[in-house]
Design an enzyme around this catalytic site. Structure first.
Site, short mmCIF file in Angstrom:
data_model
loop_
_atom_site.label_atom_id
_atom_site.label_comp_id
_atom_site.label_asym_id
_atom_site.label_seq_id
_atom_site.Cartn_x
_atom_site.Cartn_y
_atom_site.Cartn_z
N ASP A 124 0.87 -1.16 0.00
CA ASP A 124 0.00 0.00 0.00
C ASP A 124 0.92 1.23 0.00
O ASP A 124 2.09 1.13 0.39
CB ASP A 124 -0.89 -0.02 1.25
CG ASP A 124 -1.78 1.19 1.35
OD1 ASP A 124 -2.43 1.55 0.33
OD2 ASP A 124 -1.83 1.80 2.43
N ARG A 125 0.42 2.36 -0.43
CA ARG A 125 1.26 3.55 -0.50
C ARG A 125 1.15 4.40 0.77
O ARG A 125 2.05 4.42 1.58
CB ARG A 125 0.90 4.39 -1.73
CG ARG A 125 1.92 5.47 -2.05
CD ARG A 125 1.45 6.43 -3.10
NE ARG A 125 0.61 7.44 -2.46
CZ ARG A 125 -0.02 8.41 -3.11
NH1 ARG A 125 0.06 8.50 -4.42
NH2 ARG A 125 -0.75 9.29 -2.46
N ASP A 126 0.02 5.09 0.93
CA ASP A 126 -0.14 6.04 2.03
C ASP A 126 -0.15 5.33 3.38
O ASP A 126 -0.94 4.41 3.61
CB ASP A 126 -1.44 6.83 1.87
CG ASP A 126 -1.46 7.67 0.60
OD1 ASP A 126 -0.38 8.11 0.18
OD2 ASP A 126 -2.55 7.88 0.05
N LYS A 171 -1.73 12.12 6.77
CA LYS A 171 -2.42 12.51 8.01
C LYS A 171 -1.44 12.65 9.17
O LYS A 171 -1.65 12.13 10.25
CB LYS A 171 -3.56 11.54 8.32
CG LYS A 171 -4.63 11.56 7.24
CD LYS A 171 -5.80 10.67 7.57
CE LYS A 171 -6.81 10.74 6.44
NZ LYS A 171 -7.94 9.86 6.63
N THR A 173 -2.61 0.80 -4.63
CA THR A 173 -3.12 1.90 -3.83
C THR A 173 -4.49 2.37 -4.29
O THR A 173 -4.73 2.50 -5.49
CB THR A 173 -2.10 3.07 -3.83
OG1 THR A 173 -2.60 4.16 -3.06
CG2 THR A 173 -1.77 3.54 -5.24
N LYS A 214 -9.37 -1.87 -3.20
CA LYS A 214 -9.21 -2.69 -2.00
C LYS A 214 -10.37 -2.37 -1.06
O LYS A 214 -10.73 -1.21 -0.94
CB LYS A 214 -7.87 -2.38 -1.33
CG LYS A 214 -6.66 -2.76 -2.16
CD LYS A 214 -5.35 -2.39 -1.49
CE LYS A 214 -5.16 -0.89 -1.47
NZ LYS A 214 -3.94 -0.43 -0.86
N ASP A 216 -1.58 -0.73 5.90
CA ASP A 216 -1.80 -0.15 7.22
C ASP A 216 -3.28 -0.10 7.60
O ASP A 216 -3.63 0.46 8.64
CB ASP A 216 -1.19 1.25 7.31
CG ASP A 216 -1.86 2.26 6.40
OD1 ASP A 216 -2.33 1.86 5.30
OD2 ASP A 216 -1.91 3.44 6.77
#
Length: 178
Positions: free
Chosen positions: A8-10, A17, A54, A106, A131
Site C-alpha cells: 500500500d502507498r499512504d 495525516k 493503492t 481494495k 496499514d
C-alpha cells in the site's frame, strides 16, 4: 514463478495525516516514512518483485487529476531509484470513488490478481503489506501472506503479521527465507 511484495502507498511508504502532510495531492507533499528506502532495498535484494497497490479515490472525487497522480508516482519511483537503485515494477491504482463498486478497489483483490497474472507471481510466496484492514483483506482474498503496519499489537481482524514499520516488516520477511 516470481515472489512479490505488494505495498500500500499512504501510511506504508509515505506520510499521510501527519503534522506535515494531510493528503498527498502533489509531489511536494510526498515524504517517505522512516527507513522506507532501506526496507525496499532489503526486499529487492532478497529477490522480491515490488509493486505498489493503492486506492486513490481522490481522483474520482476530483481532488486531483490522473496526471497529478502520475506525477506523484513518477516522483516516488524516481526517488526510490535514486536513493536505492531499486525499481518498483509497477504502481497499480484504483482511482474510482469510494463505494463505486469496482473490482479493483481494495478490499477487493483485483489489482493484486492482475499484477500476479501479468508478472507470473507465485501468490503463496508473496506478501501484501498495508496499514488498514482493506489492505489486509485484499491480500487475504488474493492468497498472500499479510503484514499490517501498526503500533497496535493486536487487531480485531485476521492478519498474519503485525510490525510497527515497513523496515521491521522487511527485516522479518527477508529473514523468513520465503
Amino acid at each position: 514463478m516470481n515472489k512479490a511484495v505488494f505495498l500500500d502507498r499512504d501510511g506504508v511508504i509515505n506520510e499521510v495525516k501527519t503534522k506535515r502532510v494531510k493528503f498527498v495531492n502533489h509531489p511536494d507533499q510526498f515524504h517517505f516514512l522512516e527507513k522506507v528506502p532501506e526496507a525496499l532495498k532489503l526486499l529487492d535484494q532478497s529477490g522480491f518483485k515490488l509493486f505498489v497497490v493503492t486506492n486513490q479515490g481522490g481522483v474520482g472525487l476530483g481532488y486531483l487529476s490522473k496526471q497529478e497522480l502520475g506525477k506523484i508516482h513518477d516522483y516516488m519511483m524516481n526517488e526510490i531509484q535514486r536513493l536505492t537503485g531499486v525499481e518498483i515494477e509497477e504502481v497499480a491504482c484504483c482511482i474510482h470513488k469510494p463505494h463505486e463498486g469496482c473490482t479493483c478497489r481494495k478490499p477487493e483483490p483485483g489489482m493484486i490478481n492482475d499484477l500476479a497474472k501479468k508478472y507470473a507471481i507465485d501468490i503463496a510466496k508473496s506478501y501484501m503489506i498495508g496499514d488498514r484492514v482493506m489492505d489486509i483483506e485484499a491480500g487475504k482474498k488474493a492468497g498472500c501472506q499479510t503484514v499490517l503496519i501498526s503500533n497496535r499489537p493486536r487487531v480485531d481482524f485476521e492478519v498474519d503479521f503485525i510490525y510497527p514499520s515497513l523496515y521491521e516488516a522487511a527485516t522479518f520477511i527477508t529473514k523468513s527465507g520465503k
